[in-house]
Design a protein around this motif. Sequence first.
Motif, PDB file in Angstrom:
ATOM      1  N   THR A 281      34.738  71.633  63.894  1.00  0.00           N
ATOM      2  CA  THR A 281      35.697  72.735  63.866  1.00  0.00           C
ATOM      3  C   THR A 281      35.537  73.434  62.510  1.00  0.00           C
ATOM      4  O   THR A 281      34.656  73.066  61.724  1.00  0.00           O
ATOM      5  N   SER A 282      36.398  74.368  62.211  1.00  0.00           N
ATOM      6  CA  SER A 282      36.247  75.085  60.942  1.00  0.00           C
ATOM      7  C   SER A 282      36.429  74.176  59.727  1.00  0.00           C
ATOM      8  O   SER A 282      35.744  74.341  58.718  1.00  0.00           O
ATOM      9  N   ARG A 283      37.328  73.171  59.819  1.00  0.00           N
ATOM     10  CA  ARG A 283      37.583  72.299  58.664  1.00  0.00           C
ATOM     11  C   ARG A 283      37.237  70.837  58.901  1.00  0.00           C
ATOM     12  O   ARG A 283      37.309  70.036  57.971  1.00  0.00           O
ATOM     13  N   LEU A 284      36.889  70.489  60.129  1.00  0.00           N
ATOM     14  CA  LEU A 284      36.753  69.075  60.494  1.00  0.00           C
ATOM     15  C   LEU A 284      35.440  68.765  61.180  1.00  0.00           C
ATOM     16  O   LEU A 284      34.837  69.626  61.825  1.00  0.00           O
ATOM     17  N   ILE A 285      35.072  67.508  61.070  1.00  0.00           N
ATOM     18  CA  ILE A 285      34.032  66.923  61.914  1.00  0.00           C
ATOM     19  C   ILE A 285      34.698  65.757  62.640  1.00  0.00           C
ATOM     20  O   ILE A 285      35.332  64.903  62.006  1.00  0.00           O
ATOM     21  N   LEU A 286      34.595  65.744  63.946  1.00  0.00           N
ATOM     22  CA  LEU A 286      35.070  64.620  64.750  1.00  0.00           C
ATOM     23  C   LEU A 286      33.829  63.844  65.151  1.00  0.00           C
ATOM     24  O   LEU A 286      32.945  64.373  65.822  1.00  0.00           O
ATOM     25  N   ARG A 287      33.765  62.608  64.697  1.00  0.00           N
ATOM     26  CA  ARG A 287      32.571  61.789  64.936  1.00  0.00           C
ATOM     27  C   ARG A 287      32.993  60.358  65.208  1.00  0.00           C
ATOM     28  O   ARG A 287      34.119  59.948  64.896  1.00  0.00           O
ATOM     29  N   PRO A 288      32.090  59.561  65.772  1.00  0.00           N
ATOM     30  CA  PRO A 288      32.422  58.143  65.977  1.00  0.00           C
ATOM     31  C   PRO A 288      32.719  57.453  64.643  1.00  0.00           C
ATOM     32  O   PRO A 288      32.166  57.812  63.598  1.00  0.00           O
ATOM     33  N   TRP A 289      33.586  56.460  64.715  1.00  0.00           N
ATOM     34  CA  TRP A 289      33.896  55.645  63.535  1.00  0.00           C
ATOM     35  C   TRP A 289      32.700  54.784  63.180  1.00  0.00           C
ATOM     36  O   TRP A 289      31.953  54.338  64.067  1.00  0.00           O
ATOM     37  N   GLN A 290      32.524  54.521  61.889  1.00  0.00           N
ATOM     38  CA  GLN A 290      31.439  53.675  61.387  1.00  0.00           C
ATOM     39  C   GLN A 290      32.040  52.559  60.543  1.00  0.00           C
ATOM     40  O   GLN A 290      33.118  52.717  59.960  1.00  0.00           O
ATOM     41  N   ASP A 291      31.324  51.445  60.455  1.00  0.00           N
ATOM     42  CA  ASP A 291      31.806  50.323  59.641  1.00  0.00           C
ATOM     43  C   ASP A 291      32.161  50.763  58.221  1.00  0.00           C
ATOM     44  O   ASP A 291      33.126  50.290  57.638  1.00  0.00           O
ATOM     45  N   GLU A 292      31.376  51.691  57.674  1.00  0.00           N
ATOM     46  CA  GLU A 292      31.595  52.154  56.299  1.00  0.00           C
ATOM     47  C   GLU A 292      32.928  52.896  56.127  1.00  0.00           C
ATOM     48  O   GLU A 292      33.347  53.168  55.000  1.00  0.00           O
ATOM     49  N   ASP A 293      33.584  53.231  57.233  1.00  0.00           N
ATOM     50  CA  ASP A 293      34.859  53.957  57.185  1.00  0.00           C
ATOM     51  C   ASP A 293      36.057  53.032  56.994  1.00  0.00           C
ATOM     52  O   ASP A 293      37.192  53.509  56.881  1.00  0.00           O
ATOM     53  N   ALA A 294      35.842  51.723  56.969  1.00  0.00           N
ATOM     54  CA  ALA A 294      36.958  50.767  56.965  1.00  0.00           C
ATOM     55  C   ALA A 294      37.909  50.970  55.786  1.00  0.00           C
ATOM     56  O   ALA A 294      39.135  50.918  55.961  1.00  0.00           O
ATOM     57  N   ALA A 295      37.394  51.220  54.589  1.00  0.00           N
ATOM     58  CA  ALA A 295      38.275  51.389  53.422  1.00  0.00           C
ATOM     59  C   ALA A 295      39.131  52.640  53.558  1.00  0.00           C
ATOM     60  O   ALA A 295      40.336  52.614  53.251  1.00  0.00           O
ATOM     61  N   SER A 296      38.543  53.720  54.025  1.00  0.00           N
ATOM     62  CA  SER A 296      39.320  54.948  54.240  1.00  0.00           C
ATOM     63  C   SER A 296      40.352  54.752  55.337  1.00  0.00           C
ATOM     64  O   SER A 296      41.505  55.186  55.204  1.00  0.00           O
ATOM     65  N   LEU A 297      39.950  54.109  56.412  1.00  0.00           N
ATOM     66  CA  LEU A 297      40.893  53.843  57.494  1.00  0.00           C
ATOM     67  C   LEU A 297      42.067  53.028  56.970  1.00  0.00           C
ATOM     68  O   LEU A 297      43.230  53.372  57.218  1.00  0.00           O
TER      69      LEU A 297
END
Length: 179
Positions: free
Chosen positions: A4-20
């Motif tokens: 979208t204009s401000r976002l990327i919607l993508r599958p979750w990755q293991d590296e995202d755990a800290a942000s999640l």
Amino acid sequence: MIETSRLILRPWQDEDAASLFRYASDSDIGPIAGWPPHTSVEHSLEIIRTVFSAPEVYAVVLKDTGEPVGCCGIMFADSLHTADMHQREAEIGYWIGKPYWGQGLIPEAVEALLSRCFNDLALDAVWCGYYEGNAKSKRVCEKCGFKFHHTNCDILSPLGDKRTEHLYLLTKEDYPQPR
């Protein structure tokens, strides 16, 4: 991946755990949606590998920073959901970290998912719901064109308490075509 204009919607990755964990551990996020706050980065990693590994579940990623700050997804009639759905219908769910409330990011993500639902997946209708008291989710439903359909009382939430749930519906006929 959906952009979208401000976002990327993508599958979750293991590296995202800290942000999640950073956002999903906030007690103002999960409980209002019916799920418990995350208790550790390891817990968030487990959620990424199980719940968030389902098809059509996306990390809501800021284009500016590349950081996932929320989640949205499409749930079909054959998966866990709360709406009484039929085939060729789905339910959209979402949440976003508290620092990003009120910026219109989730409506932007939901509009992208609605386009996917109606234009790519050829669905007939999409549901969206929220528990009583979640005014921000109600506003997303209304802003994205969903129409109130019905209310369920004394629904057992995933947290084990009984709640009132409001369900909204958007049909293909009522979906505004791309501008």
